[in-house]
Design an enzyme around this catalytic site. Sequence first.
Site, PDB file in Angstrom:
ATOM      1  N   GLU A  40      52.358  48.027  31.915  1.00  0.00           N
ATOM      2  CA  GLU A  40      51.189  49.272  31.814  1.00  0.00           C
ATOM      3  C   GLU A  40      50.432  49.074  33.123  1.00  0.00           C
ATOM      4  O   GLU A  40      50.121  49.667  33.155  1.00  0.00           O
ATOM      5  CB  GLU A  40      50.732  48.738  30.128  1.00  0.00           C
ATOM      6  CG  GLU A  40      51.052  48.921  29.148  1.00  0.00           C
ATOM      7  CD  GLU A  40      51.389  50.225  28.680  1.00  0.00           C
ATOM      8  OE1 GLU A  40      50.460  50.704  29.571  1.00  0.00           O
ATOM      9  OE2 GLU A  40      52.081  51.282  28.521  1.00  0.00           O
ATOM     10  N   TYR A 123      41.622  50.251  27.288  1.00  0.00           N
ATOM     11  CA  TYR A 123      43.464  50.761  27.328  1.00  0.00           C
ATOM     12  C   TYR A 123      44.982  49.389  27.124  1.00  0.00           C
ATOM     13  O   TYR A 123      45.116  49.713  26.272  1.00  0.00           O
ATOM     14  CB  TYR A 123      44.007  51.523  28.352  1.00  0.00           C
ATOM     15  CG  TYR A 123      44.812  51.904  28.482  1.00  0.00           C
ATOM     16  CD1 TYR A 123      45.213  53.140  27.877  1.00  0.00           C
ATOM     17  CD2 TYR A 123      46.008  51.615  29.240  1.00  0.00           C
ATOM     18  CE1 TYR A 123      46.368  53.401  28.200  1.00  0.00           C
ATOM     19  CE2 TYR A 123      47.007  52.116  29.109  1.00  0.00           C
ATOM     20  CZ  TYR A 123      47.698  53.390  28.069  1.00  0.00           C
ATOM     21  OH  TYR A 123      48.800  54.060  28.188  1.00  0.00           O
ATOM     22  N   ASP A 141      43.719  56.451  27.195  1.00  0.00           N
ATOM     23  CA  ASP A 141      43.295  57.049  28.339  1.00  0.00           C
ATOM     24  C   ASP A 141      43.786  58.411  29.062  1.00  0.00           C
ATOM     25  O   ASP A 141      42.760  59.106  27.661  1.00  0.00           O
ATOM     26  CB  ASP A 141      44.569  56.866  29.009  1.00  0.00           C
ATOM     27  CG  ASP A 141      46.076  57.321  28.474  1.00  0.00           C
ATOM     28  OD1 ASP A 141      46.140  58.124  27.841  1.00  0.00           O
ATOM     29  OD2 ASP A 141      46.705  57.191  29.578  1.00  0.00           O
TER      30      ASP A 141
END
Length: 344
Positions: A40, A123, A141
Amino acid sequence: MDRTERIEKMAASLVPWYKACARQLPWREDTEPYHVWVSEIMLQQTRIETVIPYYLRFMQELPDVRALAGADPERLHKLWEGLGYYSRVRNLQTAAKQITEKFNGNFPDTFEDIRSLQGVGDYTAGAIASICFDLPCPAVDGNVLRVLSRLTGDDRPVNDEKLKKEVRAELAESYPPSDRGVFTQAIMELGETVCKANGTPDCAVCPCREFCKSAAGGWANLPVITPKKERKKERLTLLLLHCGSRLAIRKRPEKGLLAGMWELPNVPGKQTGNKVFLQAEEWGCRPVSWKAEKNGRHIFTHVEWDMCCYTVECEEASPAFTWVSAEELENTVSLPTAFRKMLP
Ligand code: SF4
Protein backbone atom coordinates in the site's frame (compact mmCIF):
# COMPACT_ATOMS: atom_id res chain seq x y z
CA MET A 1 -33.31 4.84 -5.41
CA ASP A 2 -31.49 6.92 -2.81
CA ARG A 3 -27.77 7.21 -2.22
CA THR A 4 -27.61 4.79 0.72
CA GLU A 5 -29.52 2.16 -1.22
CA ARG A 6 -27.13 2.44 -4.17
CA ILE A 7 -24.12 2.05 -1.88
CA GLU A 8 -25.63 -0.98 -0.17
CA LYS A 9 -26.38 -2.59 -3.52
CA MET A 10 -22.81 -1.90 -4.56
CA ALA A 11 -21.47 -3.68 -1.46
CA ALA A 12 -23.62 -6.74 -2.22
CA SER A 13 -22.56 -6.87 -5.89
CA LEU A 14 -18.88 -6.15 -5.57
CA VAL A 15 -17.86 -8.99 -3.24
CA PRO A 16 -18.85 -11.87 -5.61
CA TRP A 17 -17.59 -9.88 -8.61
CA TYR A 18 -14.16 -9.42 -6.98
CA LYS A 19 -13.92 -13.09 -6.00
CA ALA A 20 -14.52 -14.05 -9.62
CA CYS A 21 -12.58 -11.33 -11.45
CA ALA A 22 -9.76 -9.93 -9.26
CA ARG A 23 -6.32 -9.66 -10.82
CA GLN A 24 -3.60 -11.83 -9.33
CA LEU A 25 -1.03 -9.54 -7.68
CA PRO A 26 1.94 -10.57 -5.53
CA TRP A 27 0.63 -8.81 -2.41
CA ARG A 28 -2.76 -10.44 -2.75
CA GLU A 29 -1.44 -13.96 -2.23
CA ASP A 30 -2.16 -13.70 1.49
CA THR A 31 -3.42 -11.17 4.04
CA GLU A 32 -0.15 -10.88 5.98
CA PRO A 33 -0.17 -7.27 7.32
CA TYR A 34 3.51 -6.69 6.45
CA HIS A 35 2.81 -7.54 2.80
CA VAL A 36 -0.34 -5.42 2.59
CA TRP A 37 1.32 -2.50 4.38
CA VAL A 38 4.47 -2.36 2.21
CA SER A 39 2.45 -2.75 -0.99
CA GLU A 40 0.00 0.00 0.00
CA ILE A 41 2.83 2.41 0.77
CA MET A 42 4.56 1.58 -2.53
CA LEU A 43 1.30 2.02 -4.44
CA GLN A 44 0.79 5.59 -3.20
CA GLN A 45 1.21 7.82 -6.29
CA THR A 46 2.69 4.88 -8.21
CA ARG A 47 1.27 2.55 -10.84
CA ILE A 48 0.78 -1.16 -10.13
CA GLU A 49 3.01 -2.31 -13.02
CA THR A 50 5.85 -0.14 -11.68
CA VAL A 51 5.43 -1.40 -8.12
CA ILE A 52 5.48 -5.18 -8.82
CA PRO A 53 9.27 -5.60 -9.38
CA TYR A 54 10.07 -3.23 -6.49
CA TYR A 55 7.75 -5.15 -4.17
CA LEU A 56 9.23 -8.53 -5.09
CA ARG A 57 12.81 -7.28 -4.61
CA PHE A 58 11.91 -5.63 -1.30
CA MET A 59 10.27 -8.78 0.07
CA GLN A 60 13.13 -10.97 -1.03
CA GLU A 61 15.63 -8.82 0.82
CA LEU A 62 13.48 -7.69 3.76
CA PRO A 63 10.92 -10.46 4.35
CA ASP A 64 9.51 -9.20 7.66
CA VAL A 65 9.14 -6.27 10.04
CA ARG A 66 12.33 -7.11 11.95
CA ALA A 67 14.43 -7.21 8.79
CA LEU A 68 13.03 -3.82 7.75
CA ALA A 69 13.63 -2.30 11.19
CA GLY A 70 17.28 -3.38 11.12
CA ALA A 71 18.06 -2.54 7.47
CA ASP A 72 20.86 -0.16 6.48
CA PRO A 73 19.14 3.14 5.50
CA GLU A 74 21.40 3.53 2.43
CA ARG A 75 20.35 0.09 1.22
CA LEU A 76 16.70 0.98 1.83
CA HIS A 77 17.04 4.07 -0.35
CA LYS A 78 18.67 1.94 -3.03
CA LEU A 79 15.77 -0.55 -2.93
CA TRP A 80 13.40 2.41 -3.34
CA GLU A 81 15.40 4.18 -6.06
CA GLY A 82 13.12 5.20 -8.92
CA LEU A 83 9.88 4.97 -6.91
CA GLY A 84 10.23 8.57 -5.67
CA TYR A 85 8.73 10.14 -2.53
CA TYR A 86 11.58 8.76 -0.45
CA SER A 87 10.05 9.86 2.83
CA ARG A 88 7.76 6.84 2.35
CA VAL A 89 10.58 4.36 2.82
CA ARG A 90 12.08 6.28 5.74
CA ASN A 91 8.65 6.25 7.39
CA LEU A 92 8.34 2.52 6.71
CA GLN A 93 11.52 1.89 8.65
CA THR A 94 10.51 4.19 11.52
CA ALA A 95 7.16 2.37 11.72
CA ALA A 96 8.90 -1.03 11.64
CA LYS A 97 10.93 0.09 14.67
CA GLN A 98 7.71 1.23 16.39
CA ILE A 99 6.18 -2.22 15.79
CA THR A 100 9.28 -3.93 17.17
CA GLU A 101 9.53 -1.74 20.24
CA LYS A 102 5.95 -0.77 21.09
CA PHE A 103 4.07 -3.83 19.84
CA ASN A 104 6.72 -6.51 20.58
CA GLY A 105 7.14 -7.22 16.88
CA ASN A 106 3.45 -8.05 16.37
CA PHE A 107 1.64 -6.00 13.78
CA PRO A 108 -1.03 -3.88 15.55
CA ASP A 109 -4.57 -5.10 14.89
CA THR A 110 -6.85 -2.12 15.59
CA PHE A 111 -7.46 0.84 13.29
CA GLU A 112 -6.17 3.32 15.89
CA ASP A 113 -2.94 1.41 16.57
CA ILE A 114 -2.27 0.88 12.86
CA ARG A 115 -3.00 4.59 12.24
CA SER A 116 -0.46 5.50 14.96
CA LEU A 117 2.41 4.10 12.86
CA GLN A 118 4.69 6.60 11.17
CA GLY A 119 3.57 7.36 7.60
CA VAL A 120 0.24 5.56 7.94
CA GLY A 121 -2.78 7.73 7.16
CA ASP A 122 -6.50 6.99 7.19
CA TYR A 123 -6.40 5.30 3.79
CA THR A 124 -3.58 2.86 4.55
CA ALA A 125 -4.86 2.15 8.07
CA GLY A 126 -8.30 1.37 6.61
CA ALA A 127 -6.80 -0.92 3.97
CA ILE A 128 -4.72 -2.89 6.50
CA ALA A 129 -7.48 -3.04 9.14
CA SER A 130 -10.06 -4.38 6.70
CA ILE A 131 -7.90 -6.60 4.47
CA CYS A 132 -5.83 -8.16 7.26
CA PHE A 133 -8.17 -8.03 10.28
CA ASP A 134 -11.61 -8.00 8.59
CA LEU A 135 -12.63 -4.74 10.29
CA PRO A 136 -15.28 -2.48 8.73
CA CYS A 137 -12.76 0.26 7.96
CA PRO A 138 -12.95 1.82 4.49
CA ALA A 139 -9.88 2.92 2.56
CA VAL A 140 -11.01 6.01 0.68
CA ASP A 141 -8.76 7.37 -2.05
CA GLY A 142 -9.30 9.03 -5.43
CA ASN A 143 -10.41 5.73 -6.98
CA VAL A 144 -13.11 5.13 -4.41
CA LEU A 145 -14.30 8.74 -4.54
CA ARG A 146 -14.57 8.54 -8.33
CA VAL A 147 -16.61 5.33 -8.20
CA LEU A 148 -18.95 6.73 -5.55
CA SER A 149 -19.42 10.07 -7.28
CA ARG A 150 -20.48 8.27 -10.47
CA LEU A 151 -22.52 5.61 -8.73
CA THR A 152 -24.56 8.20 -6.84
CA GLY A 153 -24.34 11.06 -9.37
CA ASP A 154 -22.61 13.23 -6.76
CA ASP A 155 -21.14 16.42 -8.24
CA ARG A 156 -19.41 17.72 -5.10
CA PRO A 157 -15.65 18.19 -5.66
CA VAL A 158 -13.88 14.97 -4.67
CA ASN A 159 -10.67 16.71 -3.62
CA ASP A 160 -12.45 18.22 -0.65
CA GLU A 161 -11.24 16.70 2.64
CA LYS A 162 -14.68 17.17 4.19
CA LEU A 163 -16.30 15.01 1.53
CA LYS A 164 -13.63 12.34 1.98
CA LYS A 165 -14.42 12.17 5.70
CA GLU A 166 -18.12 11.98 4.99
CA VAL A 167 -17.69 9.17 2.45
CA ARG A 168 -15.50 7.24 4.89
CA ALA A 169 -18.22 7.37 7.57
CA GLU A 170 -20.94 6.53 5.07
CA LEU A 171 -19.05 3.55 3.64
CA ALA A 172 -18.21 2.19 7.09
CA GLU A 173 -21.97 1.85 7.69
CA SER A 174 -22.39 -0.19 4.49
CA TYR A 175 -19.71 -2.78 5.17
CA PRO A 176 -20.91 -6.38 4.80
CA PRO A 177 -20.86 -8.57 7.96
CA SER A 178 -18.02 -10.68 6.52
CA ASP A 179 -15.59 -10.39 3.60
CA ARG A 180 -14.84 -6.82 4.63
CA GLY A 181 -11.33 -6.93 3.27
CA VAL A 182 -12.71 -8.28 0.01
CA PHE A 183 -15.12 -5.34 -0.16
CA THR A 184 -12.30 -2.82 0.41
CA GLN A 185 -10.23 -4.39 -2.35
CA ALA A 186 -13.24 -4.74 -4.64
CA ILE A 187 -13.97 -0.99 -4.72
CA MET A 188 -10.29 -0.29 -5.39
CA GLU A 189 -10.29 -2.89 -8.15
CA LEU A 190 -13.45 -1.49 -9.73
CA GLY A 191 -11.89 1.99 -9.79
CA GLU A 192 -8.64 0.69 -11.27
CA THR A 193 -9.97 -1.68 -13.91
CA VAL A 194 -13.58 -0.74 -14.78
CA CYS A 195 -14.64 2.70 -13.57
CA LYS A 196 -11.27 4.11 -14.65
CA ALA A 197 -9.78 7.55 -14.12
CA ASN A 198 -8.66 8.02 -17.71
CA GLY A 199 -10.68 6.98 -20.71
CA THR A 200 -14.17 5.56 -20.93
CA PRO A 201 -15.39 3.40 -18.02
CA ASP A 202 -16.48 -0.11 -19.02
CA CYS A 203 -20.08 0.30 -17.87
CA ALA A 204 -21.19 -2.67 -20.00
CA VAL A 205 -19.24 -5.10 -17.79
CA CYS A 206 -19.60 -3.21 -14.50
CA PRO A 207 -21.32 -5.15 -11.68
CA CYS A 208 -22.97 -1.85 -10.61
CA ARG A 209 -24.43 -0.87 -13.98
CA GLU A 210 -28.05 -1.65 -13.05
CA PHE A 211 -28.16 0.74 -10.11
CA CYS A 212 -25.45 3.27 -11.10
CA LYS A 213 -26.82 6.76 -11.64
CA SER A 214 -24.18 7.52 -14.32
CA ALA A 215 -24.22 4.32 -16.36
CA ALA A 216 -26.19 6.00 -19.16
CA GLY A 217 -23.38 8.49 -19.79
CA GLY A 218 -23.48 10.87 -16.82
CA TRP A 219 -20.00 9.57 -15.84
CA ALA A 220 -18.44 11.89 -18.44
CA ASN A 221 -18.87 14.88 -16.09
CA LEU A 222 -17.86 13.03 -12.92
CA PRO A 223 -16.00 13.23 -10.67
CA VAL A 224 -15.82 16.99 -10.27
CA ILE A 225 -12.31 18.08 -9.25
CA THR A 226 -11.43 21.63 -8.15
CA PRO A 227 -8.37 22.73 -10.16
CA LYS A 228 -5.09 22.49 -8.27
CA LYS A 229 -2.69 25.40 -7.81
CA GLU A 230 -0.15 25.61 -10.60
CA ARG A 231 3.20 23.94 -9.94
CA LYS A 232 6.14 26.21 -9.10
CA LYS A 233 8.84 26.19 -11.80
CA GLU A 234 12.51 26.21 -10.84
CA ARG A 235 15.59 26.38 -13.04
CA LEU A 236 18.68 24.47 -12.04
CA THR A 237 22.18 23.88 -13.43
CA LEU A 238 23.73 20.50 -12.61
CA LEU A 239 27.47 19.87 -12.59
CA LEU A 240 28.90 16.46 -13.44
CA LEU A 241 32.25 17.01 -11.76
CA HIS A 242 34.69 14.30 -12.87
CA CYS A 243 38.03 13.66 -11.22
CA GLY A 244 39.73 10.74 -12.94
CA SER A 245 37.06 8.05 -13.09
CA ARG A 246 35.08 9.43 -10.13
CA LEU A 247 32.01 11.63 -10.02
CA ALA A 248 31.10 14.15 -7.31
CA ILE A 249 27.88 13.77 -5.37
CA ARG A 250 26.69 15.34 -2.14
CA LYS A 251 23.86 15.03 0.37
CA ARG A 252 20.81 17.28 0.19
CA PRO A 253 19.65 19.17 3.31
CA GLU A 254 17.73 17.13 5.90
CA LYS A 255 14.56 19.13 5.27
CA GLY A 256 12.55 19.89 2.14
CA LEU A 257 12.36 18.22 -1.25
CA LEU A 258 14.35 14.92 -1.49
CA ALA A 259 15.51 15.51 2.09
CA GLY A 260 18.76 13.77 3.00
CA MET A 261 19.14 12.14 -0.44
CA TRP A 262 22.23 12.17 -2.63
CA GLU A 263 22.31 14.76 -5.41
CA LEU A 264 24.54 15.99 -8.20
CA PRO A 265 26.15 19.31 -7.26
CA ASN A 266 23.98 22.10 -8.63
CA VAL A 267 23.38 25.84 -8.60
CA PRO A 268 20.15 27.77 -9.09
CA GLY A 269 19.23 29.22 -12.50
CA LYS A 270 20.49 28.37 -15.98
CA GLN A 271 24.20 29.09 -16.00
CA THR A 272 26.76 29.41 -18.81
CA GLY A 273 29.73 27.06 -19.17
CA ASN A 274 32.12 29.78 -17.97
CA LYS A 275 30.07 30.42 -14.83
CA VAL A 276 29.98 26.69 -14.12
CA PHE A 277 33.76 26.52 -14.53
CA LEU A 278 34.22 29.36 -12.01
CA GLN A 279 31.82 27.63 -9.60
CA ALA A 280 33.87 24.41 -9.78
CA GLU A 281 36.96 26.48 -9.03
CA GLU A 282 35.24 28.06 -6.03
CA TRP A 283 34.40 24.57 -4.75
CA GLY A 284 38.13 23.73 -4.85
CA CYS A 285 37.95 21.17 -7.70
CA ARG A 286 40.66 22.75 -9.96
CA PRO A 287 38.61 22.43 -13.19
CA VAL A 288 40.40 22.10 -16.52
CA SER A 289 37.55 21.96 -19.05
CA TRP A 290 33.78 21.97 -19.37
CA LYS A 291 31.24 20.60 -21.85
CA ALA A 292 27.49 21.22 -22.13
CA GLU A 293 25.34 18.09 -21.71
CA LYS A 294 21.62 17.53 -22.21
CA ASN A 295 18.76 19.57 -20.80
CA GLY A 296 15.93 17.91 -18.89
CA ARG A 297 12.81 18.37 -16.84
CA HIS A 298 11.55 16.63 -13.74
CA ILE A 299 8.09 17.00 -12.29
CA PHE A 300 7.45 16.63 -8.56
CA THR A 301 4.03 17.07 -6.93
CA HIS A 302 4.38 20.80 -6.24
CA VAL A 303 7.41 21.86 -8.21
CA GLU A 304 8.90 21.36 -11.65
CA TRP A 305 12.64 21.44 -12.32
CA ASP A 306 13.90 22.74 -15.65
CA MET A 307 17.52 21.56 -15.72
CA CYS A 308 20.64 22.03 -17.79
CA CYS A 309 23.81 20.09 -17.20
CA TYR A 310 27.58 20.41 -17.73
CA THR A 311 30.42 17.95 -17.49
CA VAL A 312 33.45 19.52 -15.81
CA GLU A 313 36.79 17.71 -15.80
CA CYS A 314 38.65 18.41 -12.55
CA GLU A 315 42.11 17.76 -11.12
CA GLU A 316 41.20 17.92 -7.45
CA ALA A 317 38.73 15.67 -5.60
CA SER A 318 37.52 18.50 -3.36
CA PRO A 319 36.46 17.42 0.16
CA ALA A 320 33.26 19.42 -0.41
CA PHE A 321 31.92 16.28 -2.13
CA THR A 322 31.81 12.50 -2.00
CA TRP A 323 33.54 11.05 -5.06
CA VAL A 324 32.12 7.78 -6.39
CA SER A 325 32.99 5.32 -9.13
CA ALA A 326 30.54 4.31 -11.87
CA GLU A 327 30.14 0.96 -10.14
CA GLU A 328 29.26 2.54 -6.77
CA LEU A 329 26.81 4.85 -8.52
CA GLU A 330 25.15 1.86 -10.11
CA ASN A 331 25.09 -0.56 -7.18
CA THR A 332 25.19 1.25 -3.85
CA VAL A 333 24.39 4.95 -4.19
CA SER A 334 20.71 5.84 -4.30
CA LEU A 335 20.49 8.82 -6.63
CA PRO A 336 16.94 10.15 -7.16
CA THR A 337 15.57 9.84 -10.70
CA ALA A 338 15.57 13.65 -11.16
CA PHE A 339 19.40 13.50 -11.12
CA ARG A 340 19.99 10.02 -12.49
CA LYS A 341 18.18 10.81 -15.71
CA MET A 342 20.62 13.65 -16.37
CA LEU A 343 23.65 11.34 -16.39
CA PRO A 344 25.03 10.88 -19.92
FE1 SF4 B 1 -18.58 3.49 -13.22
FE2 SF4 B 1 -20.07 2.82 -15.32
FE3 SF4 B 1 -19.87 1.16 -13.24
FE4 SF4 B 1 -21.22 3.42 -13.03
S1 SF4 B 1 -21.71 1.68 -14.34
S2 SF4 B 1 -19.75 2.60 -11.55
S3 SF4 B 1 -20.01 4.79 -14.30
S4 SF4 B 1 -18.23 1.78 -14.64
